[in-house]
Scaffold this motif. Structure first.
Motif, PDB file in Angstrom:
ATOM      1  N   ILE A 133       0.839  -1.198   0.000  1.00  0.00           N
ATOM      2  CA  ILE A 133       0.000   0.000   0.000  1.00  0.00           C
ATOM      3  C   ILE A 133       0.872   1.246   0.000  1.00  0.00           C
ATOM      4  N   LYS A 160       0.355   3.662   6.621  1.00  0.00           N
ATOM      5  CA  LYS A 160      -0.803   3.366   7.455  1.00  0.00           C
ATOM      6  C   LYS A 160      -0.509   2.226   8.408  1.00  0.00           C
ATOM      7  N   GLU A 183      -8.932  -2.650  10.455  1.00  0.00           N
ATOM      8  CA  GLU A 183     -10.262  -2.249  10.007  1.00  0.00           C
ATOM      9  C   GLU A 183     -11.146  -3.482   9.856  1.00  0.00           C
ATOM     10  N   TYR A 207      -9.065  -6.085   7.778  1.00  0.00           N
ATOM     11  CA  TYR A 207      -7.883  -5.663   7.046  1.00  0.00           C
ATOM     12  C   TYR A 207      -6.883  -5.231   8.105  1.00  0.00           C
ATOM     13  N   ARG A 220      -3.355  -3.329   8.294  1.00  0.00           N
ATOM     14  CA  ARG A 220      -2.436  -2.517   7.494  1.00  0.00           C
ATOM     15  C   ARG A 220      -1.267  -2.102   8.374  1.00  0.00           C
ATOM     16  N   ALA A 236       0.925  -3.110  12.949  1.00  0.00           N
ATOM     17  CA  ALA A 236      -0.239  -2.287  12.607  1.00  0.00           C
ATOM     18  C   ALA A 236      -0.563  -1.350  13.769  1.00  0.00           C
ATOM     19  N   HIS A 260       5.053  -1.244   3.665  1.00  0.00           N
ATOM     20  CA  HIS A 260       3.703  -1.147   4.210  1.00  0.00           C
ATOM     21  C   HIS A 260       2.753  -1.962   3.336  1.00  0.00           C
ATOM     22  N   GLU A 263      -1.159  -4.395   3.190  1.00  0.00           N
ATOM     23  CA  GLU A 263      -2.504  -4.673   3.699  1.00  0.00           C
ATOM     24  C   GLU A 263      -2.719  -6.171   3.549  1.00  0.00           C
ATOM     25  N   LYS A 306      -5.638  -9.303   4.361  1.00  0.00           N
ATOM     26  CA  LYS A 306      -7.018  -9.604   4.733  1.00  0.00           C
ATOM     27  C   LYS A 306      -6.983 -10.908   5.521  1.00  0.00           C
TER      28      LYS A 306
END
Length: 131
Positions: free
Chosen positions: A61, A65, A69, A78, A80, A90, A111, A113, A115
């Protein structure tokens, strides 16, 4: 990494489901390892990981971040953050106990993300716990 987590909610129907707060971040996960009785409003030492039921989806990403989430009303999230060899930072460190990240050397120290299907919470037994 071990954190002190405040138990915010215990599900009356799903024994393993627990909502905790660590450093102001609240999330719901599953505790398959809990060597003692826990109560809402109390703090306990925990280690945090994640569960992938099918396939790991991970992508780089833009930006720096660090967040967790929730996806909809289910248990998927998610995550991140900054990817390391066996953790993702995170803001809260998630352990990669199943060594998923070793398949992504090109994403190390970047960085990303990911799932996850659920977050796993291990309540740590300390020597001061009553038996």
């Amino acid at each position: 990494m071990v954190y002190m987590a405040i138990v915010k909610r215990l599900d009356p129907h799903i024994e393993e489901e627990v909502t905790i707060e660590i450093d102001g971040v609240e999330f719901t996960g599953f505790s398959f390892i809990c060597p003692y009785k826990i109560e809402v409003g109390k703090s306990y030492p925990v280690s945090i990981g994640f569960t992938i039921l099918n396939e790991l989806i991970i992508s780089e990403i833009q930006g720096e971040k660090k967040e967790i989430e929730r996806i909809g009303l289910g248990y998927e999230y998610y995550i991140r953050g900054l990817l390391h060899e066996d953790t993702i930072d995170a803001g809260i460190i998630f352990n990669d106990e199943d060594e998923y990240f070793s398949d992504y050397p090109e994403l190390m120290d970047k960085h990303v993300e990911i799932k996850v299907d659920r977050i796993s919470i291990e309540f740590i037994k300390t020597t001061t716990e009553k038996r």
